[in-house]
Write a protein that holds these residues in place. Structure first.
Motif, PDB file in Angstrom:
ATOM      1  N   THR A 132       0.208  -1.302   0.386  1.00 40.22           N
ATOM      2  CA  THR A 132      -0.057   0.488   0.107  1.00 40.22           C
ATOM      3  C   THR A 132       0.642   1.197  -0.248  1.00 40.22           C
ATOM      4  N   ASP A 133       0.477   1.827  -0.375  1.00 42.10           N
ATOM      5  CA  ASP A 133       0.822   3.363  -0.194  1.00 42.10           C
ATOM      6  C   ASP A 133       0.343   4.446   1.443  1.00 42.10           C
ATOM      7  N   SER A 135      -0.406   6.600   1.497  1.00 39.22           N
ATOM      8  CA  SER A 135      -2.219   7.285   2.229  1.00 39.22           C
ATOM      9  C   SER A 135      -3.227   6.250   2.466  1.00 39.22           C
ATOM     10  N   GLY A 136      -2.702   4.757   1.949  1.00 39.87           N
ATOM     11  CA  GLY A 136      -3.340   3.656   2.405  1.00 39.87           C
ATOM     12  C   GLY A 136      -3.984   2.814   1.209  1.00 39.87           C
ATOM     13  N   ALA A 137      -4.272   2.887   0.292  1.00 41.10           N
ATOM     14  CA  ALA A 137      -4.189   2.690  -1.380  1.00 41.10           C
ATOM     15  C   ALA A 137      -3.309   2.090  -1.919  1.00 41.10           C
ATOM     16  N   VAL A 138      -4.427   0.060  -1.777  1.00 42.50           N
ATOM     17  CA  VAL A 138      -3.941  -0.788  -2.375  1.00 42.50           C
ATOM     18  C   VAL A 138      -3.042  -0.798  -3.795  1.00 42.50           C
ATOM     19  N   LEU A 139      -1.394  -1.039  -3.682  1.00 41.44           N
ATOM     20  CA  LEU A 139      -0.792  -1.269  -4.927  1.00 41.44           C
ATOM     21  C   LEU A 139      -0.997  -2.046  -5.704  1.00 41.44           C
ATOM     22  N   GLU A 140      -0.753  -3.369  -4.892  1.00 43.97           N
ATOM     23  CA  GLU A 140      -0.920  -4.606  -5.495  1.00 43.97           C
ATOM     24  C   GLU A 140      -1.277  -5.845  -4.553  1.00 43.97           C
ATOM     25  N   SER A 141      -1.831  -6.997  -4.280  1.00 44.60           N
ATOM     26  CA  SER A 141      -1.832  -7.571  -3.573  1.00 44.60           C
ATOM     27  C   SER A 141      -2.012  -9.493  -4.118  1.00 44.60           C
ATOM     28  N   GLY A 142      -1.437 -10.357  -3.424  1.00 43.80           N
ATOM     29  CA  GLY A 142      -1.635 -11.477  -4.334  1.00 43.80           C
ATOM     30  C   GLY A 142      -0.673 -12.474  -3.206  1.00 43.80           C
ATOM     31  N   ALA A 143      -0.681 -14.014  -3.517  1.00 44.96           N
ATOM     32  CA  ALA A 143      -0.662 -14.571  -2.838  1.00 44.96           C
ATOM     33  C   ALA A 143       1.204 -15.221  -3.113  1.00 44.96           C
ATOM     34  N   ALA A 144       1.557 -15.393  -1.185  1.00 45.18           N
ATOM     35  CA  ALA A 144       2.838 -16.065  -1.902  1.00 45.18           C
ATOM     36  C   ALA A 144       3.213 -17.281  -1.372  1.00 45.18           C
ATOM     37  N   GLN A 145       4.498 -17.636  -2.287  1.00 46.85           N
ATOM     38  CA  GLN A 145       4.290 -19.179  -2.839  1.00 46.85           C
ATOM     39  C   GLN A 145       5.224 -19.913  -1.405  1.00 46.85           C
ATOM     40  N   PRO A 165       9.606   9.722  -5.540  1.00 45.69           N
ATOM     41  CA  PRO A 165       9.862   9.337  -4.266  1.00 45.69           C
ATOM     42  C   PRO A 165       8.675   8.567  -3.942  1.00 45.69           C
ATOM     43  N   ALA A 166       8.487   8.038  -3.089  1.00 42.48           N
ATOM     44  CA  ALA A 166       6.600   7.071  -2.658  1.00 42.48           C
ATOM     45  C   ALA A 166       7.305   5.924  -0.682  1.00 42.48           C
ATOM     46  N   THR A 167       6.457   6.007  -0.385  1.00 44.53           N
ATOM     47  CA  THR A 167       6.799   5.428   1.172  1.00 44.53           C
ATOM     48  C   THR A 167       5.652   3.760   0.790  1.00 44.53           C
ATOM     49  N   GLN A 183       0.017 -11.565  11.341  1.00 42.33           N
ATOM     50  CA  GLN A 183       0.890 -10.460  10.574  1.00 42.33           C
ATOM     51  C   GLN A 183       1.834  -8.980  10.966  1.00 42.33           C
ATOM     52  N   ALA A 184       2.143  -9.564  10.064  1.00 41.08           N
ATOM     53  CA  ALA A 184       3.822  -8.246  10.090  1.00 41.08           C
ATOM     54  C   ALA A 184       3.980  -7.194   8.971  1.00 41.08           C
ATOM     55  N   GLU A 185       3.762  -5.983   9.732  1.00 42.40           N
ATOM     56  CA  GLU A 185       4.435  -4.978   8.275  1.00 42.40           C
ATOM     57  C   GLU A 185       5.832  -4.404   8.324  1.00 42.40           C
ATOM     58  N   VAL A 186       5.905  -4.187   6.806  1.00 44.48           N
ATOM     59  CA  VAL A 186       7.896  -3.096   6.983  1.00 44.48           C
ATOM     60  C   VAL A 186       7.553  -2.468   6.050  1.00 44.48           C
ATOM     61  N   GLU A 187       8.138  -1.644   6.172  1.00 48.16           N
ATOM     62  CA  GLU A 187       8.110  -0.263   5.214  1.00 48.16           C
ATOM     63  C   GLU A 187       9.486   0.270   4.730  1.00 48.16           C
ATOM     64  N   VAL A 188       9.159  -0.219   3.042  1.00 48.73           N
ATOM     65  CA  VAL A 188       9.888   0.790   1.954  1.00 48.73           C
ATOM     66  C   VAL A 188       9.906   1.797   1.692  1.00 48.73           C
ATOM     67  N   VAL A 189      11.366   3.252   1.665  1.00 48.69           N
ATOM     68  CA  VAL A 189      10.670   4.168   1.193  1.00 48.69           C
ATOM     69  C   VAL A 189      11.762   4.328  -0.336  1.00 48.69           C
ATOM     70  N   LEU A 190      11.160   4.283  -1.512  1.00 51.03           N
ATOM     71  CA  LEU A 190      11.693   4.387  -2.506  1.00 51.03           C
ATOM     72  C   LEU A 190      11.843   5.903  -2.930  1.00 51.03           C
ATOM     73  N   GLY A 191      12.948   5.902  -3.889  1.00 50.10           N
ATOM     74  CA  GLY A 191      13.484   7.159  -4.981  1.00 50.10           C
ATOM     75  C   GLY A 191      14.239   8.219  -4.053  1.00 50.10           C
TER      76      GLY A 191
END
Length: 191
Positions: A132-133, A135-145, A165-167, A183-191
């Motif tokens: 998600t970005d 603002s909480g908008a979903v960028l993509e989602s799917g099943a891991a293998q 730049p994006a988080t 669940q667990a979450e990480v944050e990645v800062v791009l750019g």
């Protein structure tokens, strides 16, 4: 509390006879007196736990009636040297745990791999990864293998391109056989 060793009549008994309670623990028969709980008033937390335990027992009864599920629990019970029913009840009571979300190789491009480590007392059945970005908008989602199967290691290949730049917040959700999630979450800062 008394222990009975290698007596042919007692070593296979479990349950209650009169005021005595017989239990099998670690290959030994443990004998104790039936507890007197007649004057105990349970707290609200105890009542909640008792209800949850009743739900766990119901889950175990249903799960063990399904041959495929019973086989999975039977293998876990043999491995741990624990009673089959206890393993199924404990699985209901313990949610899976996501111990690692490794997004070190993620730079916002499609086809990049995110690694998730997830564990459960019996088996993690699915892991879903959601990006998600800020603002909480979903960028993509799917099943891991599962990679390899039943190893606790799951991989997810990204499909969307995110320009900086994006988080980006990456959330991994693991599910187990009773349907509980961790669940667990990480944050990645791009750019």
């Amino acid at each position: 509390m008394a222990k009975a060793k290698k007596h042919p009549i007692i070593t296979s008994i479990s349950g209650q006879i009169g005021e005595l309670v017989f239990r099998q623990v670690g290959g030994e028969t443990v004998i104790g007196l039936k507890p007197d709980l007649s004057h105990v008033v349970p707290s609200e937390a105890q009542l909640v736990h008792q209800q949850r335990f009743r739900e766990a027992v119901q889950y175990a009864q249903v799960a063990l009636a399904i041959p495929e599920t019973e086989a999975i629990y039977a293998a876990a019970a043999r491995e741990r040297q624990q009673p089959l029913f206890s393993v199924a009840v404990a699985d209901f009571l313990n949610a899976p745990l996501v111990t690692l979300v490794d997004a070190g190789a993620y730079t916002g491009q499609a086809g990049q791999v995110i690694v998730v480590q997830a564990q459960d007392d019996v088996r993690v059945t699915a892991v879903t990864v959601t990006l998600t970005d800020s603002s909480g908008a979903v960028l993509e989602s799917g099943a891991a293998q599962a990679n390899p199967p039943h190893s606790g290691r799951w991989t997810y290949a990204t499909t969307a391109v995110v320009s900086g730049p994006a988080t980006v917040h990456i959330t991994a959700v693991a599910a187990d056989m009773p349907g509980h999630v961790g669940q667990a979450e990480v944050e990645v800062v791009l750019g």
